[in-house]
Motif scaffolding. Structure first.
Motif, PDB file in Angstrom:
ATOM      1  N   MET A   3       0.829  -1.209   0.000  1.00 42.20           N
ATOM      2  CA  MET A   3       0.000   0.000   0.000  1.00 42.20           C
ATOM      3  C   MET A   3       0.864   1.259   0.000  1.00 42.20           C
ATOM      4  O   MET A   3       0.472   2.292  -0.552  1.00 42.20           O
ATOM      5  CB  MET A   3      -0.925  -0.003   1.225  1.00 42.20           C
ATOM      6  CG  MET A   3      -2.094  -0.955   1.114  1.00 42.20           C
ATOM      7  SD  MET A   3      -3.265  -0.466  -0.173  1.00 42.20           S
ATOM      8  CE  MET A   3      -4.579  -1.629   0.156  1.00 42.20           C
ATOM      9  N   ASP A   4       2.030   1.177   0.618  1.00 46.25           N
ATOM     10  CA  ASP A   4       2.931   2.330   0.629  1.00 46.25           C
ATOM     11  C   ASP A   4       3.376   2.697  -0.784  1.00 46.25           C
ATOM     12  O   ASP A   4       3.556   3.875  -1.099  1.00 46.25           O
ATOM     13  CB  ASP A   4       4.163   2.029   1.495  1.00 46.25           C
ATOM     14  CG  ASP A   4       3.836   1.976   2.975  1.00 46.25           C
ATOM     15  OD1 ASP A   4       2.791   2.547   3.366  1.00 46.25           O
ATOM     16  OD2 ASP A   4       4.608   1.370   3.738  1.00 46.25           O
ATOM     17  N   ASP A   5       3.546   1.692  -1.640  1.00 51.49           N
ATOM     18  CA  ASP A   5       3.919   1.955  -3.027  1.00 51.49           C
ATOM     19  C   ASP A   5       2.796   2.700  -3.750  1.00 51.49           C
ATOM     20  O   ASP A   5       3.047   3.654  -4.496  1.00 51.49           O
ATOM     21  CB  ASP A   5       4.226   0.643  -3.763  1.00 51.49           C
ATOM     22  CG  ASP A   5       5.434  -0.073  -3.193  1.00 51.49           C
ATOM     23  OD1 ASP A   5       6.421   0.608  -2.862  1.00 51.49           O
ATOM     24  OD2 ASP A   5       5.386  -1.310  -3.065  1.00 51.49           O
ATOM     25  N   VAL A   6       1.568   2.265  -3.523  1.00 58.17           N
ATOM     26  CA  VAL A   6       0.424   2.923  -4.162  1.00 58.17           C
ATOM     27  C   VAL A   6       0.327   4.373  -3.705  1.00 58.17           C
ATOM     28  O   VAL A   6       0.144   5.288  -4.521  1.00 58.17           O
ATOM     29  CB  VAL A   6      -0.883   2.170  -3.852  1.00 58.17           C
ATOM     30  CG1 VAL A   6      -2.068   2.854  -4.544  1.00 58.17           C
ATOM     31  CG2 VAL A   6      -0.797   0.720  -4.292  1.00 58.17           C
ATOM     32  N   ASP A  14      -5.708  14.020  -0.754  1.00 58.40           N
ATOM     33  CA  ASP A  14      -6.961  13.778  -0.022  1.00 58.40           C
ATOM     34  C   ASP A  14      -7.590  12.456  -0.444  1.00 58.40           C
ATOM     35  O   ASP A  14      -8.133  11.711   0.392  1.00 58.40           O
ATOM     36  CB  ASP A  14      -7.938  14.931  -0.257  1.00 58.40           C
ATOM     37  CG  ASP A  14      -7.472  16.231   0.388  1.00 58.40           C
ATOM     38  OD1 ASP A  14      -6.615  16.162   1.298  1.00 58.40           O
ATOM     39  OD2 ASP A  14      -7.963  17.299  -0.030  1.00 58.40           O
ATOM     40  N   LEU A  15      -7.521  12.153  -1.736  1.00 57.45           N
ATOM     41  CA  LEU A  15      -8.087  10.896  -2.226  1.00 57.45           C
ATOM     42  C   LEU A  15      -7.325   9.699  -1.659  1.00 57.45           C
ATOM     43  O   LEU A  15      -7.917   8.684  -1.288  1.00 57.45           O
ATOM     44  CB  LEU A  15      -8.046  10.862  -3.753  1.00 57.45           C
ATOM     45  CG  LEU A  15      -9.049  11.772  -4.487  1.00 57.45           C
ATOM     46  CD1 LEU A  15      -8.715  11.818  -5.970  1.00 57.45           C
ATOM     47  CD2 LEU A  15     -10.469  11.287  -4.270  1.00 57.45           C
ATOM     48  N   VAL A  16      -6.000   9.821  -1.605  1.00 54.36           N
ATOM     49  CA  VAL A  16      -5.162   8.754  -1.031  1.00 54.36           C
ATOM     50  C   VAL A  16      -5.539   8.550   0.438  1.00 54.36           C
ATOM     51  O   VAL A  16      -5.693   7.408   0.912  1.00 54.36           O
ATOM     52  CB  VAL A  16      -3.672   9.077  -1.172  1.00 54.36           C
ATOM     53  CG1 VAL A  16      -2.821   8.118  -0.335  1.00 54.36           C
ATOM     54  CG2 VAL A  16      -3.252   8.989  -2.636  1.00 54.36           C
ATOM     55  N   GLY A  17      -5.678   9.642   1.186  1.00 53.87           N
ATOM     56  CA  GLY A  17      -6.016   9.532   2.593  1.00 53.87           C
ATOM     57  C   GLY A  17      -7.385   8.928   2.825  1.00 53.87           C
ATOM     58  O   GLY A  17      -7.628   8.272   3.856  1.00 53.87           O
ATOM     59  N   THR A  18      -8.294   9.105   1.855  1.00 60.28           N
ATOM     60  CA  THR A  18      -9.651   8.595   2.000  1.00 60.28           C
ATOM     61  C   THR A  18      -9.794   7.141   1.563  1.00 60.28           C
ATOM     62  O   THR A  18     -10.493   6.350   2.199  1.00 60.28           O
ATOM     63  CB  THR A  18     -10.634   9.461   1.191  1.00 60.28           C
ATOM     64  OG1 THR A  18     -10.552  10.808   1.633  1.00 60.28           O
ATOM     65  CG2 THR A  18     -12.069   8.970   1.363  1.00 60.28           C
ATOM     66  N   HIS A  19      -9.093   6.762   0.498  1.00 58.70           N
ATOM     67  CA  HIS A  19      -9.346   5.459  -0.123  1.00 58.70           C
ATOM     68  C   HIS A  19      -8.253   4.423   0.120  1.00 58.70           C
ATOM     69  O   HIS A  19      -8.413   3.270  -0.285  1.00 58.70           O
ATOM     70  CB  HIS A  19      -9.549   5.647  -1.633  1.00 58.70           C
ATOM     71  CG  HIS A  19     -10.778   6.414  -1.989  1.00 58.70           C
ATOM     72  ND1 HIS A  19     -12.025   5.847  -2.065  1.00 58.70           N
ATOM     73  CD2 HIS A  19     -10.953   7.739  -2.250  1.00 58.70           C
ATOM     74  CE1 HIS A  19     -12.910   6.769  -2.370  1.00 58.70           C
ATOM     75  NE2 HIS A  19     -12.297   7.919  -2.507  1.00 58.70           N
ATOM     76  N   LEU A  20      -7.153   4.787   0.742  1.00 54.22           N
ATOM     77  CA  LEU A  20      -6.090   3.794   1.022  1.00 54.22           C
ATOM     78  C   LEU A  20      -5.947   3.561   2.523  1.00 54.22           C
ATOM     79  O   LEU A  20      -6.209   4.447   3.317  1.00 54.22           O
ATOM     80  CB  LEU A  20      -4.764   4.255   0.430  1.00 54.22           C
ATOM     81  CG  LEU A  20      -4.691   4.380  -1.105  1.00 54.22           C
ATOM     82  CD1 LEU A  20      -3.280   4.701  -1.533  1.00 54.22           C
ATOM     83  CD2 LEU A  20      -5.172   3.105  -1.780  1.00 54.22           C
TER      84      LEU A  20
END
Length: 341
Positions: free
Chosen positions: A301-304, A335-341
């Motif tokens: 997930m860190d790579d994504v 913001d999208l990363v913080g919401t969906h990952l």
């Protein structure tokens, strides 16, 4: 389906699990030497070097965006030497013609008086091409390069000429001076695997730059890889397994970045246009390449999260209202990363 289930997209040469592990261990050690060799010449740009290497390992092209004087040209030259590639550079200007890049036919007369056309290859027939300030050339010239990037061949007078393998383009743009430039259309930007932002170095790195680059000796890079070994690594990247959980995360992130995406978080209203399926493909490949670069056998997930910005930022735009509110593409992706990952 369990989290441990893996999927693998089509690869030119399918490897079994034992081969993947053996080759990955060998590649990780070699790539460590590659990063070390580049680091002896390029100081304080760890993220930029990592993203540029990830782009090449994934088999794609990169767009380097940064103000002048941040070693973009030197990075490409150094990568060419260290990766063992035939590196070439084109300075893009408004009067540059497609034939200046692709090559042209010339009429030659033989000793017997016969006349024949001979094709003289242009600088695009290299393995690592630096397109310096690509947005300064006319759309016609840009299209000639970008078509070759997509098709990996050029057609002159009806005859096809294949580009050498591997073939990669690292283009540069100056984000400040836009007068007299021709911005790349969105469809052409999508052909770049990643947009790599080159930022100012930190204090310690800039101190090292001052000390190391103003003396009587310059650091000289040495070759670590060969074109053949790089191609083997690119094949290995496409065989690295990806967990179903990572695939779902990539899909969720890319689809949420579209205007018609999941609007539960209220972020979609800021999107004017979003990334297509090619963005998901790019994120999948670059996550695999980054894992291999770090010596891991599978992406995480860190790579994504780390690659979401470079992969998505040139494939989407925010609305005028969002820009007026101070919302940038990078902030929206964060913001999208913080919401969906």
């Amino acid at each position: 389906m369990s989290d441990t289930t893996t999927v693998s997209d089509a690869a030119p040469n399918q490897l079994n699990e034992a081969d993947i592990v053996a080759q990955a261990d060998k590649a990780a050690e070699t790539l460590l030497n590659v990063k070390s060799a580049i680091g002896k010449v390029i100081y304080g740009q760890t993220d930029v070097v990592e993203q540029a290497l990830t782009t090449v390992l994934a088999g794609g092209h990169g767009l380097l965006v940064g103000v002048p004087g941040l070693a973009k040209t030197k990075l490409v030259d150094t990568m060419g030497v260290v990766l063992g590639l035939d590196a070439r550079r084109i300075q893009f200007t408004p009067d540059l013609m497609p034939s200046d890049i692709l090559g042209s036919e010339v009429l030659e007369q033989g000793d017997d008086g016969s006349r024949n056309f001979r094709f003289i290859k242009g600088p695009i027939f290299g393995q690592l091409l630096m397109a310096d300030e690509i947005n300064r050339a006319s759309p016609r010239t840009q299209s000639a390069l970008l078509q070759a990037m997509q098709e990996y061949h050029v057609t002159i007078a009806g005859e096809r000429f294949d580009l050498p393998a591997p073939f990669h383009v690292l283009a540069t743009q100056n984000p400040l001076e836009q007068e007299g430039t021709y911005p790349l259309p969105e469809a052409q930007l999508d052909r770049f695997l990643m947009q790599i932002d080159v930022l100012y170095p930190e204090l310690d790195a800039e101190r090292q730059i001052l000390l190391e680059t103003t003396g009587s000796r310059d650091a000289i890079p040495k070759a670590v890889l060969t074109p053949e070994s790089l191609i083997e690594m690119q094949t290995l990247v496409r065989n690295i397994p990806v967990g179903e959980k990572i695939v779902d995360a990539i899909l969720a992130l890319v689809r949420a970045a579209r205007p018609e995406g999941n609007d539960e978080d209220g972020l979609t209203r800021h999107v004017a246009w979003g990334p297509g399926p090619r963005a998901g493909q790019a994120l999948m490949l670059t996550c695999r390449a980054r894992a291999l670069l770090d010596g891991r056998l599978a992406p995480s997930m860190d790579d994504v999260a780390a690659l979401a910005g470079p992969v998505l930022q040139h494939r989407m735009a925010v609305t005028f209202a969002a820009r007026a509110d101070g919302i940038t593409v990078r902030k929206l992706i964060s913001d999208l990363v913080g919401t969906h990952l």
